[in-house]
Design a protein around this motif. Structure first.
Motif, PDB file in Angstrom:
ATOM      1  N   SER A 132       0.808  -1.218   0.000  1.00 62.01           N
ATOM      2  CA  SER A 132       0.000   0.000   0.000  1.00 62.01           C
ATOM      3  C   SER A 132       0.844   1.272   0.000  1.00 62.01           C
ATOM      4  O   SER A 132       0.306   2.372   0.022  1.00 62.01           O
ATOM      5  CB  SER A 132      -0.924   0.013   1.222  1.00 62.01           C
ATOM      6  OG  SER A 132      -0.156   0.045   2.413  1.00 62.01           O
ATOM      7  N   ASP A 133       2.173   1.115  -0.006  1.00 60.04           N
ATOM      8  CA  ASP A 133       3.090   2.262   0.078  1.00 60.04           C
ATOM      9  C   ASP A 133       2.817   3.117   1.311  1.00 60.04           C
ATOM     10  O   ASP A 133       2.894   4.348   1.268  1.00 60.04           O
ATOM     11  CB  ASP A 133       3.022   3.129  -1.191  1.00 60.04           C
ATOM     12  CG  ASP A 133       3.562   2.397  -2.405  1.00 60.04           C
ATOM     13  OD1 ASP A 133       4.551   1.651  -2.260  1.00 60.04           O
ATOM     14  OD2 ASP A 133       2.985   2.563  -3.493  1.00 60.04           O
ATOM     15  N   ALA A 134       2.491   2.471   2.410  1.00 58.71           N
ATOM     16  CA  ALA A 134       2.169   3.186   3.646  1.00 58.71           C
ATOM     17  C   ALA A 134       3.424   3.559   4.420  1.00 58.71           C
ATOM     18  O   ALA A 134       4.458   2.891   4.325  1.00 58.71           O
ATOM     19  CB  ALA A 134       1.278   2.311   4.531  1.00 58.71           C
ATOM     20  N   VAL A 135       3.299   4.613   5.168  1.00 60.38           N
ATOM     21  CA  VAL A 135       4.310   4.985   6.146  1.00 60.38           C
ATOM     22  C   VAL A 135       4.022   4.140   7.387  1.00 60.38           C
ATOM     23  O   VAL A 135       2.867   4.015   7.801  1.00 60.38           O
ATOM     24  CB  VAL A 135       4.185   6.488   6.498  1.00 60.38           C
ATOM     25  CG1 VAL A 135       5.054   6.853   7.678  1.00 60.38           C
ATOM     26  CG2 VAL A 135       4.528   7.335   5.291  1.00 60.38           C
ATOM     27  N   ILE A 136       5.051   3.553   7.972  1.00 61.44           N
ATOM     28  CA  ILE A 136       4.871   2.787   9.211  1.00 61.44           C
ATOM     29  C   ILE A 136       5.325   3.657  10.378  1.00 61.44           C
ATOM     30  O   ILE A 136       6.454   4.138  10.406  1.00 61.44           O
ATOM     31  CB  ILE A 136       5.692   1.483   9.213  1.00 61.44           C
ATOM     32  CG1 ILE A 136       5.260   0.572   8.067  1.00 61.44           C
ATOM     33  CG2 ILE A 136       5.546   0.767  10.552  1.00 61.44           C
ATOM     34  CD1 ILE A 136       6.119  -0.677   7.920  1.00 61.44           C
ATOM     35  N   VAL A 137       4.428   3.870  11.323  1.00 61.75           N
ATOM     36  CA  VAL A 137       4.757   4.591  12.550  1.00 61.75           C
ATOM     37  C   VAL A 137       4.808   3.556  13.669  1.00 61.75           C
ATOM     38  O   VAL A 137       3.781   2.961  14.011  1.00 61.75           O
ATOM     39  CB  VAL A 137       3.706   5.677  12.875  1.00 61.75           C
ATOM     40  CG1 VAL A 137       4.005   6.333  14.220  1.00 61.75           C
ATOM     41  CG2 VAL A 137       3.650   6.721  11.770  1.00 61.75           C
ATOM     42  N   PRO A 138       6.005   3.306  14.233  1.00 57.49           N
ATOM     43  CA  PRO A 138       6.074   2.352  15.350  1.00 57.49           C
ATOM     44  C   PRO A 138       5.462   2.972  16.599  1.00 57.49           C
ATOM     45  O   PRO A 138       5.534   4.190  16.807  1.00 57.49           O
ATOM     46  CB  PRO A 138       7.580   2.133  15.525  1.00 57.49           C
ATOM     47  CG  PRO A 138       8.208   3.389  15.010  1.00 57.49           C
ATOM     48  CD  PRO A 138       7.304   3.893  13.919  1.00 57.49           C
ATOM     49  N   ALA A 139       4.844   2.150  17.410  1.00 56.10           N
ATOM     50  CA  ALA A 139       4.232   2.634  18.657  1.00 56.10           C
ATOM     51  C   ALA A 139       4.485   1.622  19.763  1.00 56.10           C
ATOM     52  O   ALA A 139       4.610   0.425  19.504  1.00 56.10           O
ATOM     53  CB  ALA A 139       2.731   2.855  18.467  1.00 56.10           C
ATOM     54  N   ALA A 140       4.547   2.127  20.981  1.00 50.79           N
ATOM     55  CA  ALA A 140       4.761   1.253  22.140  1.00 50.79           C
ATOM     56  C   ALA A 140       3.829   1.651  23.267  1.00 50.79           C
ATOM     57  O   ALA A 140       3.765   2.821  23.644  1.00 50.79           O
ATOM     58  CB  ALA A 140       6.211   1.343  22.609  1.00 50.79           C
ATOM     59  N   ILE A 141       3.106   0.675  23.773  1.00 47.07           N
ATOM     60  CA  ILE A 141       2.259   0.883  24.942  1.00 47.07           C
ATOM     61  C   ILE A 141       3.078   0.447  26.144  1.00 47.07           C
ATOM     62  O   ILE A 141       3.561  -0.685  26.201  1.00 47.07           O
ATOM     63  CB  ILE A 141       0.957   0.074  24.838  1.00 47.07           C
ATOM     64  CG1 ILE A 141       0.174   0.499  23.593  1.00 47.07           C
ATOM     65  CG2 ILE A 141       0.123   0.243  26.105  1.00 47.07           C
ATOM     66  CD1 ILE A 141      -0.943  -0.442  23.206  1.00 47.07           C
ATOM     67  N   VAL A 142       3.256   1.362  27.075  1.00 42.53           N
ATOM     68  CA  VAL A 142       4.068   1.088  28.260  1.00 42.53           C
ATOM     69  C   VAL A 142       3.214   1.355  29.493  1.00 42.53           C
ATOM     70  O   VAL A 142       2.668   2.440  29.656  1.00 42.53           O
ATOM     71  CB  VAL A 142       5.340   1.970  28.282  1.00 42.53           C
ATOM     72  CG1 VAL A 142       6.138   1.725  29.550  1.00 42.53           C
ATOM     73  CG2 VAL A 142       6.185   1.717  27.039  1.00 42.53           C
ATOM     74  N   GLY A 143       3.078   0.353  30.315  1.00 37.76           N
ATOM     75  CA  GLY A 143       2.244   0.442  31.507  1.00 37.76           C
ATOM     76  C   GLY A 143       1.468  -0.847  31.647  1.00 37.76           C
ATOM     77  O   GLY A 143       1.682  -1.795  30.897  1.00 37.76           O
ATOM     78  N   LEU A 147      -5.712   0.472  37.420  1.00 38.25           N
ATOM     79  CA  LEU A 147      -6.540   1.647  37.679  1.00 38.25           C
ATOM     80  C   LEU A 147      -5.759   2.748  38.390  1.00 38.25           C
ATOM     81  O   LEU A 147      -5.069   2.493  39.376  1.00 38.25           O
ATOM     82  CB  LEU A 147      -7.761   1.266  38.511  1.00 38.25           C
ATOM     83  CG  LEU A 147      -8.841   0.481  37.771  1.00 38.25           C
ATOM     84  CD1 LEU A 147      -9.973   0.105  38.709  1.00 38.25           C
ATOM     85  CD2 LEU A 147      -9.382   1.252  36.580  1.00 38.25           C
ATOM     86  N   PHE A 148      -5.877   3.938  37.828  1.00 32.67           N
ATOM     87  CA  PHE A 148      -5.313   5.168  38.376  1.00 32.67           C
ATOM     88  C   PHE A 148      -3.787   5.176  38.415  1.00 32.67           C
ATOM     89  O   PHE A 148      -3.195   5.964  39.126  1.00 32.67           O
ATOM     90  CB  PHE A 148      -5.917   5.472  39.763  1.00 32.67           C
ATOM     91  CG  PHE A 148      -7.411   5.387  39.771  1.00 32.67           C
ATOM     92  CD1 PHE A 148      -8.181   6.240  38.987  1.00 32.67           C
ATOM     93  CD2 PHE A 148      -8.061   4.415  40.522  1.00 32.67           C
ATOM     94  CE1 PHE A 148      -9.566   6.148  38.976  1.00 32.67           C
ATOM     95  CE2 PHE A 148      -9.453   4.317  40.519  1.00 32.67           C
ATOM     96  CZ  PHE A 148     -10.201   5.189  39.736  1.00 32.67           C
ATOM     97  N   ARG A 149      -3.165   4.292  37.618  1.00 28.39           N
ATOM     98  CA  ARG A 149      -1.703   4.324  37.442  1.00 28.39           C
ATOM     99  C   ARG A 149      -1.402   4.684  36.007  1.00 28.39           C
ATOM    100  O   ARG A 149      -2.160   4.357  35.102  1.00 28.39           O
ATOM    101  CB  ARG A 149      -1.096   2.965  37.784  1.00 28.39           C
ATOM    102  CG  ARG A 149      -1.251   2.633  39.232  1.00 28.39           C
ATOM    103  CD  ARG A 149      -0.206   1.653  39.640  1.00 28.39           C
ATOM    104  NE  ARG A 149      -0.406   1.265  41.027  1.00 28.39           N
ATOM    105  CZ  ARG A 149      -0.005   0.127  41.527  1.00 28.39           C
ATOM    106  NH1 ARG A 149       0.590  -0.749  40.755  1.00 28.39           N
ATOM    107  NH2 ARG A 149      -0.200  -0.140  42.790  1.00 28.39           N
ATOM    108  N   LYS A 150      -0.272   5.319  35.786  1.00 29.54           N
ATOM    109  CA  LYS A 150       0.076   5.818  34.454  1.00 29.54           C
ATOM    110  C   LYS A 150       0.246   4.702  33.440  1.00 29.54           C
ATOM    111  O   LYS A 150       0.886   3.689  33.700  1.00 29.54           O
ATOM    112  CB  LYS A 150       1.384   6.606  34.513  1.00 29.54           C
ATOM    113  CG  LYS A 150       1.224   7.983  35.083  1.00 29.54           C
ATOM    114  CD  LYS A 150       0.891   8.945  33.987  1.00 29.54           C
ATOM    115  CE  LYS A 150       0.967  10.358  34.525  1.00 29.54           C
ATOM    116  NZ  LYS A 150       0.159  11.261  33.768  1.00 29.54           N
ATOM    117  N   THR A 151      -0.329   4.922  32.277  1.00 28.85           N
ATOM    118  CA  THR A 151      -0.082   4.109  31.091  1.00 28.85           C
ATOM    119  C   THR A 151       0.237   5.103  29.982  1.00 28.85           C
ATOM    120  O   THR A 151      -0.350   6.179  29.915  1.00 28.85           O
ATOM    121  CB  THR A 151      -1.316   3.259  30.719  1.00 28.85           C
ATOM    122  OG1 THR A 151      -1.652   2.413  31.828  1.00 28.85           O
ATOM    123  CG2 THR A 151      -1.044   2.390  29.497  1.00 28.85           C
TER     124      THR A 151
END
Length: 192
Positions: A132-143, A147-151
């Motif tokens: 598709s000739d797409a740009v790939i943006v890497p992402a990381a979920i950390v956390g 409940l009520f703690r940072k993600t």
């Protein structure tokens, strides 16, 4: 209309419940075909990847979810489309390529299933990006979604496929997949 409303509602809920914060959102192009490739640690990940993105983010979702009353029509209106579990769904791959080629944003979890370490990945995301000739943006979920703690969701700089892969690679899809997963792992290491 419903997409914008529910995105705003989810954004509020995720900020309150998981204190979710996004970093690097500026790395997501404002136009053109984009794949956001992220690690996958929870069923809560799809909204996490897309809730702060200005553009609508589409996802593959397991076929069974579309048969659940209320949920099926709801996730369909959010831009999700079905994929059969237990094998490669040619229809889902075709849909994904056409969607991204048309200039839309797609969120993909290259590992396929939840994994805490961004380990082994499948080649589907690389194939969709290359076709598709797409740009790939890497992402990381950390956390941990406690409940009520940072993600956090971190978006890295887009991957330029022409610069990232060796033209002499025996398996181009494997080479692209490795570059993509390496960038996701780097984001996780930088922010743990």
């Amino acid at each position: 209309m419903s997409y914008l409303f529910f995105r705003a509602l989810l954004r509020f809920m995720y900020r309150v419940l998981f204190r979710l914060e996004a970093r690097g959102i500026e790395h997501i192009p404002e136009a053109g075909p984009v794949i956001i490739a992220s690690n996958h640690i929870s069923n809560l990940d799809p909204p996490t990847v897309g809730v702060f993105v200005k553009r609508k983010v589409h996802f593959m979702a397991k076929e069974e979810l579309f048969k659940v009353p209320v949920l099926g029509p709801l996730i369909h209106s959010f831009g999700a489309f079905p994929v059969k579990r237990g094998g490669v769904s040619k229809d889902a791959i075709k849909t994904a390529i056409a969607l991204v080629k048309s200039g839309k944003v797609m969120g993909i979890f290259p590992e396929g299933t939840r994994n805490s370490s961004a380990g082994m990945a499948k080649k589907g995301a690389a194939m969709i990006a290359m076709r598709s000739d797409a740009v790939i943006v890497p992402a990381a979920i950390v956390g941990s979604y406690k409940l009520f703690r940072k993600t956090y969701i971190y978006y890295g700089e887009p991957i330029n496929l022409q610069e990232a892969i060796d033209e002499n690679a025996e398996d181009m899809l494997e080479a692209v997949t490795e570059v993509m997963m390496s960038r996701i792992r780097d984001l996780i290491k930088q922010h743990k």
